[in-house]
Design an enzyme around this catalytic site. Sequence first.
Site, PDB file in Angstrom:
ATOM      1  N   HIS B  73     -14.016  -1.421  32.856  1.00 51.82           N
ATOM      2  CA  HIS B  73     -13.200  -2.570  32.463  1.00 51.82           C
ATOM      3  C   HIS B  73     -12.391  -2.269  31.202  1.00 51.82           C
ATOM      4  O   HIS B  73     -11.226  -2.659  31.087  1.00 51.82           O
ATOM      5  CB  HIS B  73     -14.126  -3.777  32.251  1.00 51.82           C
ATOM      6  CG  HIS B  73     -13.447  -4.960  31.654  1.00 51.82           C
ATOM      7  ND1 HIS B  73     -13.581  -5.301  30.327  1.00 51.82           N
ATOM      8  CD2 HIS B  73     -12.598  -5.882  32.201  1.00 51.82           C
ATOM      9  CE1 HIS B  73     -12.861  -6.386  30.086  1.00 51.82           C
ATOM     10  NE2 HIS B  73     -12.264  -6.752  31.197  1.00 51.82           N
ATOM     11  N   GLU B  76      -9.396  -0.319  32.080  1.00 52.85           N
ATOM     12  CA  GLU B  76      -8.402  -1.194  32.723  1.00 52.85           C
ATOM     13  C   GLU B  76      -7.520  -1.850  31.645  1.00 52.85           C
ATOM     14  O   GLU B  76      -6.301  -1.931  31.794  1.00 52.85           O
ATOM     15  CB  GLU B  76      -9.128  -2.251  33.567  1.00 52.85           C
ATOM     16  CG  GLU B  76      -8.233  -3.249  34.256  1.00 52.85           C
ATOM     17  CD  GLU B  76      -8.696  -4.674  34.042  1.00 52.85           C
ATOM     18  OE1 GLU B  76      -7.992  -5.410  33.322  1.00 52.85           O
ATOM     19  OE2 GLU B  76      -9.750  -5.066  34.584  1.00 52.85           O
ATOM     20  N   HIS B  77      -8.127  -2.299  30.546  1.00 51.41           N
ATOM     21  CA  HIS B  77      -7.332  -2.859  29.449  1.00 51.41           C
ATOM     22  C   HIS B  77      -6.400  -1.804  28.853  1.00 51.41           C
ATOM     23  O   HIS B  77      -5.231  -2.078  28.571  1.00 51.41           O
ATOM     24  CB  HIS B  77      -8.257  -3.386  28.350  1.00 51.41           C
ATOM     25  CG  HIS B  77      -8.748  -4.777  28.588  1.00 51.41           C
ATOM     26  ND1 HIS B  77      -8.549  -5.802  27.697  1.00 51.41           N
ATOM     27  CD2 HIS B  77      -9.446  -5.310  29.628  1.00 51.41           C
ATOM     28  CE1 HIS B  77      -9.098  -6.912  28.170  1.00 51.41           C
ATOM     29  NE2 HIS B  77      -9.655  -6.641  29.338  1.00 51.41           N
ATOM     30  N   GLU B 153     -13.090 -11.585  25.061  1.00 51.59           N
ATOM     31  CA  GLU B 153     -13.191 -11.906  26.483  1.00 51.59           C
ATOM     32  C   GLU B 153     -14.655 -12.139  26.854  1.00 51.59           C
ATOM     33  O   GLU B 153     -15.004 -13.082  27.555  1.00 51.59           O
ATOM     34  CB  GLU B 153     -12.597 -10.760  27.321  1.00 51.59           C
ATOM     35  CG  GLU B 153     -12.596 -11.059  28.809  1.00 51.59           C
ATOM     36  CD  GLU B 153     -12.031  -9.927  29.659  1.00 51.59           C
ATOM     37  OE1 GLU B 153     -11.594  -8.894  29.100  1.00 51.59           O
ATOM     38  OE2 GLU B 153     -12.052 -10.073  30.898  1.00 51.59           O
TER      39      GLU B 153
END
Lengths: 449, 459
Positions: B73, B76-77, B153
Site C-alpha cells: 500500500h 501504491e502511494h 489514513e
Amino acid sequence: MIRVLFVALVALAGVALAPRDGAAMDIQRMTTPIGIDLWYVREPSLPIIAANIVFTEAGAATVPADKLGIGYFVQVLLDEGAGDLTSLQFQRKLDELSLDMNFDVGTDTFGATLRVLTERREEGFTLLGLALSKPRFDEEPVQRMRAALNADLTNRMDDPDDIINRAFVQRMFPTHGYGRSARGTPEILETLTRADLVDFVQTRFTRDRLVVGAVGDVPIEEMARLIDLAVGGLPATGPKLTIPEVTPVIADEVQVIRRDMPQSTVLIGSYGIKREDPDYYAAAVLNATLGGTSFMSRLWDELREQRGLVYSVSTSNAVLEHTAYFVGYAATNNERVAESIDLMRAGIERVLREGITQAELDSARTYLLGSFALSLDTNARIARTLVSMQVSKLGPEYMDQRAALYGAVTLDDIKRVARRMFLGDANAQGPAKLSTIVIGDPARVGKGG
Amino acid sequence: MMVRPLHSLVAVLGSLIGATTALAADFQVSTALLDNGLFVAVVEDHRAPIVTQMLYYRAGSADELPNQRGIAHYLEHMMFQGTSTTPGPEFRGVIARFGGRENATTSQDTTTYFQTVGKEALELVIRLEADRMHNLTISERAFNSEKEVIKEERRGRYENEPGGAFAEQYTAAQYLVHPYGNPIIGHMHEIEALTVQDALDWYKKWYVPNNATLVIAGDTTMDEVLPLAKKYYGAIPRGAEPVRFRPKEPPQLAERRVIMYDSRVRTPSLSRSYLAPSQTARDGTAEALTILASALSGSTGRFYQKLVVEQGVASGAGAGYGGAALNDTTFGVSVSPRRGVDIAVAERALDAEIDRLLRDGITAEEVELAKSGIVDGLIFARDNVMGLARRVGNGLSIGMTVEEVTSLSDRMKAVTVARVNEAAKRVFDKRRSVTGMLLPPLAAPTPPAAVTPAAAVTP
C-alpha cells in the site's frame, strides 16, 4: 446512442492536454399525456430503463422540528408494502423481477430511482406507482423499521462524523430548517405515527412538484406512458411548503467538541454562491483551485503533498435550493490540528488577497468541463443529471453553453467571488470570516477562525 | 460493454504471442499478450467517448514478508510521486487538469491503478502508466512526508473508528499463519519502520510487465489499444518472474471468539466468518456459495425474514461471501440484536437458522430466485463498463481465465440445489469459524462531552 460531443485537442508530445470545450447530450423532451415534463435520453444499446423521479419542496427541510426524520422513515417504508401487496409480497416482486427501486430523502427533495430490464417495464413502473401513491404503512413493517432506525440513529448520535456535521449545520443555520438533522433523533422517532407517514406522502408526493428524467431503449412516447403509470395516481397539487431563503451565520471562531480519539476532523464554513447566481461559475473555478480537486488543488498540495498532514483535504461550494455555503474539510492527528487550520486559513486568505493565476484559472476550467462530461458514463447517472439540470432551472441548451459560461470567468471575477465567499460581501475588506469546528482532542487550537 | 458482436481482430498481429479473442456469454473481451509478458484485455463500450485504463499488478499485502508489512500500500502511494521523466506535481496534475479521474487501490492480492479520461487522452494515460512501471523515483523527503499521510489514513480508518479497529482484530483471528489476517495498510509500528529501500525492493520485484494485466475499457478497440500498448508498455523489458509465496492455513480445530468493548459503540453487533474456498478452487463451491449468500441475505432472504420479521429478535441480519481471492477466503454471517434483546439470544436464533438449513436444506425456489437475480444483475452490470473492467482485472489477477470471468451466468445456471446444500455443509462448521462481537462498554456510558469554545482550551 448517448452522444457526448467533445471538441478537444491533444498534444501528446508533452503532458499538456488542451481542454474539452464542451459536452452535448441528445436530450429529448415531451409532455406526457397527464402533463408531466419528461426529459429523456434514448440509449438503444442496453435493454435497460433507468428513471429518476424527484419531488421538489419535499425534502427534510420542509419538515417541522417535532417531526424530524419523518422523510427518512417514509423512505425506508415505501417498499414495505403497497396497494394489495404486503411487505413480503412487495419485496418478493422486487426480487423476482430484479427491480432496482430506491428512495432517497434529501434536504430539499424526495427522490425515487428505478432501474428495470426493459422487458419488465410494465411491472416495474406499476410497482413504483403503487409505492408512491398507495404505500400501506402496515403495523408490522412500521414497528420493524422503527426498531432498525432507532438502532441506526442511536449509533449516529454518538458518531463523531455525525456529531460534527450536525454541529456544523446547526451553527450555520441556527433558526432554519437547513440547520436541523435530517434524520431526526431516537426520541422523535418514537413519537412519529402512521398518520405522520401518511401526511408526509399525501402532502409531498404531488404532480406539481415532479421533475423527471429517464434513459432507456424505448421510444419517448413509451417512456412517457411509463412515467404516467408511476405518477398518474398522485394528487395533482399539494400545499405550498415554502422554505425561506437564508444566509449562513458565520461565527468566526473555533469551536472544539472534545472526544477521546487520535485524529481530529476539522470543518471550516463560510458563505456560498447559489446555483442561479451569475457568479456560480467563478465560484466553481475558485473552489476547484482552492480545494475542490484531489491531486491539483492548492490545499491538497500544501497539506498533503508538502507536509503530509492529511490523507484527504477538500472544499466545496455546497448548493441548496434556498442557500449556499462554503465548507472545507480536513482530518489530521490531534498534534497537528492547529497547523492544519492555520494552513487552510492561509490558503483562503491568499485567494482573498491575490485571487488565482491565469494558469490555475485555465486548469480549473478544463477540469470542470471535462469532469462533467466524464460523469455521464452510465444510464443511471445520466438520468440523475437530467433531473438535477431541471432542479437547477437549466435548459437542455446548457450542455452547449457550459464551455462559454466557464470561458467567461475572469481573474477579477474570482477576486470578487472570493470576497463574497469569505467576507460575505463583494465590497467588504478584512480577514476571512470562517466558522471552524473541530471534533477530537486537538492540541493548541488558537482563538479565532 | 458489447451489444453488437465483437469482431475477432488480434490473432494475426505480428509480435503477439498467443493472442486470442474470447467469445463468451456475459460480455465480450478481446485479449492479447505482449512479448514482455504483459497481458492486455479490452472491453468495449461505445456509448460515450470515454475510456478507462486499469493496470493490475499481481502483488498485494498478502505477498509481503513479515518485516515489510504495509509496503504494498505504501508503494501504491509513492507511485503518484513522479518518475525520472515526469516530476511528481506534473504527474499528479495532468489527469485532473482536464477533468480525468484517477486513483489506485491495494488489496490482499493485487495493486491496481486506474484512470478515466476522454478517449483522446488514451495515449497519454497509457504513456504515464507505462512510465511509472519502470521509471519511478523515490526521494527520502517524499517518502517521509507520505509516511505521515499514510498514518493519517490509518488513523482515520482504524484508530478513530471502533468498527475498523474491531474488524482488524476479528480478521486477524481468522488466520493463524496466512497473511489475509494482516491489515492491508499495515499496523502503525510497521508503517513507521518502512524505508525507501523497502519500497524500491518491492517495486523492483513486482512491478514488471510479466506480472501485470492491462485492462482498457470504453470507447476504443483492440485495434487502437494494441499499438499504443506495444509502443509504451512493450518497451519495458520483461523482469524476473516474481514468485508468490502463500503459507497454507492449517486446519482450524477450535472455534474462536473475539469480543471488543468500546465506549464509542452504542448498539451491539455480531459477525461470524467461516473459512471457505475461493473461486480458484475451481470445484464449483464458489458458485454454490455465491448463491447461498444471496439466498440468506437481503430483505427476502432467510436470515432477515426469520430473525428480523418473524421472530423480531434482530434489527438486521445478513450473509456475504467474497469468492474473488487467490487463497481460501471467508463466508460471513451477521446479526444485530433488536433493542432490548440480549446478543446471546440473537446468536442462538442465528445458530438455529443455520442448523435448520443444514438439516432441511435450501429450497429449489430459493436457489432459482438467487440465480435469476445474479444473471439479471449481469445485464445491469453492463451499464458500468468500469465495473466490467474490474471483474476482468481482478479475475485474471487471481489466475482465472477470461472464459471463466465472462461465463458467470452459465456457471450460475449450472448450480444445483444439492450442490448448494453440499457447500453449506462444508462451510458451516463452527469449529472453523470466528465469532466477533462489538459491544458497548460494560459500565454505563460516559456522559456526552461538553462543547467548549477554543478560548477555554489551554493554548
